[in-house]
Design an enzyme around this catalytic site. Structure first.
Site, PDB file in Angstrom:
ATOM      1  NE  ARG A 126      -5.245   9.052 -16.791  1.00 41.07           N
ATOM      2  CZ  ARG A 126      -5.013   8.118 -16.389  1.00 41.07           C
ATOM      3  NH1 ARG A 126      -5.589   7.114 -15.459  1.00 41.07           N
ATOM      4  NH2 ARG A 126      -3.817   7.713 -15.389  1.00 41.07           N
ATOM      5  CG  ASP A 150       0.821   9.073 -22.718  1.00 40.65           C
ATOM      6  OD1 ASP A 150       0.835   9.231 -21.310  1.00 40.65           O
ATOM      7  OD2 ASP A 150      -0.410   8.522 -22.716  1.00 40.65           O
ATOM      8  CE  LYS A 200      -1.959  13.884 -18.867  1.00 39.24           C
ATOM      9  NZ  LYS A 200      -2.860  13.827 -20.529  1.00 39.24           N
TER      10      LYS A 200
END
Lengths: 295, 295
Positions: free
Chosen positions: B49, B209, B220
């Site tokens: 990820r 992100d 997250k």
């Protein structure tokens, strides 16, 4: 409604039956307790907690016919819980020419009614369409609450915080609500802030292992975070507390639980450094209402 | 310092090697990827990820020699991640008479240096004895940060939020810090508020992100809660962001991940109602600094 967690500990003749909460949600099994040592083992392994601990303490006093000794032994294993106060209450009742067993039976008989009264008070305060965030487990009281809300024409859905590390929310609350066919959604603890921000929650309801006259409560770790966030988002935060409340809870030692509980999802342990206080203190200013248990 | 998560995806000849993060902390194993389909499987199962996804995307473009097709396919599986922007960057580089493989190698070679530069900027901002709360995983960047702090005579300890439900904090960050012998303590997500209140944390560091020019970040789930709480307690909250930041992230679809991840600690699944958005948006006003990656 099916509600096994409302009375998770029972006594028949000289045997105590303890619902083994660590086996939930997979298996509804009962442990038999016939001595103080067996009771302490159940307590230490957290086979039962909260209201179950109160019941276990009372029944153990009745079983071994010694109040002070039982209180000392219980307190040593779970320091956050006020067993000495329960001992005082029990001794006072025994002072009225009752033996311990009679006194305990008197208390237990009154409990269910008192708890149902408490949720009726709370039900009146909640929105007509209550979207309730909760943490840990309230031993069947949310099942009572749902009935009380329905009786006065209110709807409810519960958002159950999983309550890491021991997952009482997932294992107990979510299980008991599902068993009783009450609308419930499970969330991870770290989702609460976003649900509040998005307007999906309109009240928070929590229990309180301890509470003082000022209104501060000690409850499962994570309660403080919910209260802080609810206060910011102007969402009412209700605590189900005991009556009478205590004078001072500030110097209470917060129990540090074994790190195994943090890693119970792992098969093996190779992490040495874990912080795990099992409870936190929520100051009164973040609590909207204290719904006390009393006559 | 040992830092395998800093480059969790590598390419040699026509094979991509992906560190299987789902097997951490127990096993450091690598998956071989030789086609787009294999890359998509790795992506969907979250074998890698964050930065690993960037590397996987670039290397897959180099492997299959198609940028747009790869971006479309990747985006479908992980909608929160901006693969289209990576595709644009890669196409721009290819415009300068490079083939895809050359362009990718150029990027990757520059990454390590850029990331080390970024943490040097951050290290200057942190307290001399930094007590750092973090969430999820920053792919080795906290290991770089620790070195950067040491170089300028600062001390640090990390408080690693376990990051439910997928436990990237426990499995990746806590693992990589332990492997590199960096002081670290693991906490449950719901303990952050109390640590802040008790003065045990003096800064929060998180990745992002996505981020926009205003400074809002998508990261997250749980990041928002930490930012809100840090803001309340006046604790600086730093986000490690990309450069340049995006214009608009408000209409980005937040990925809902499979509920199995919430219950991965259970052996069986019998809970139907789970809410699991995998990310949240943190508004700029709760962020003290954005430490961008740039030249």
């Amino acid at each position: 409604m099916y509600n096994p967690l409302a009375f998770p500990v029972r006594m028949e003749n000289n045997t105590i039956y303890v619902l083994d909460e660590t086996q939930l949600p997979f298996k509804e099994a009962y442990i038999t307790v016939k001595s103080l040592d067996e009771a302490l083992e159940v307590l230490g392994k957290m086979k039962t907690r909260a209201f179950g601990q109160v019941l276990l303490f009372f029944y153990t006093c009745a079983l071994v016919r010694e109040i002070d000794k039982t209180a000392m032994a219980f307190k040593k294993i779970r320091p956050t819980f006020d067993f000495f106060r329960l001992a005082e209450i029990l001794k006072k009742a025994c002072g009225q020419n009752l033996d311990i067993k009679q006194a305990v039976n008197g208390f237990v008989q009154g409990f269910e009614e008192k708890r149902k009264k408490r949720v009726k008070k709370l039900a009146k305060l909640l929105p007509a369409e209550a979207r309730i965030l909760t943490i840990c487990n309230l031993n069947g009281e949310l099942v009572y609450l749902y009935s009380a809300l329905k009786e006065i024409g209110k709807e409810a859905i519960f958002f159950v915080s999983e309550t890491r590390p021991y997952l009482q929310g997932t294992r107990l609350t979510f299980w008991e609500l599902n068993k009783a066919h009450i609308p419930a959604k499970l969330i991870c603890d770290n989702q609460a802030a976003i649900l509040m921000k998005d307007g999906q929650i309109n009240c928070v309801i929590t229990g309180a292992d301890r509470s003082n006259k000022k209104g501060d409560i000690i409850n499962k770790i994570g309660t403080y975070a919910l209260a802080r966030l609810a206060h910011y988002f102007k969402i009412p935060f209700y605590a189900l507390t005991q009556y009478p409340r205590e004078i001072d809870i500030e110097n209470i030692e917060i129990e540090q639980r074994p790190e195994e509980e943090v890693f119970m999802w792992l098969k093996k342990r190779d992490f040495p450094e874990t912080i795990y206080p099992a409870f936190d203190i929520t100051p009164a200013k973040y609590i909207s209402g204290w719904i006390e248990i009393c006559d």
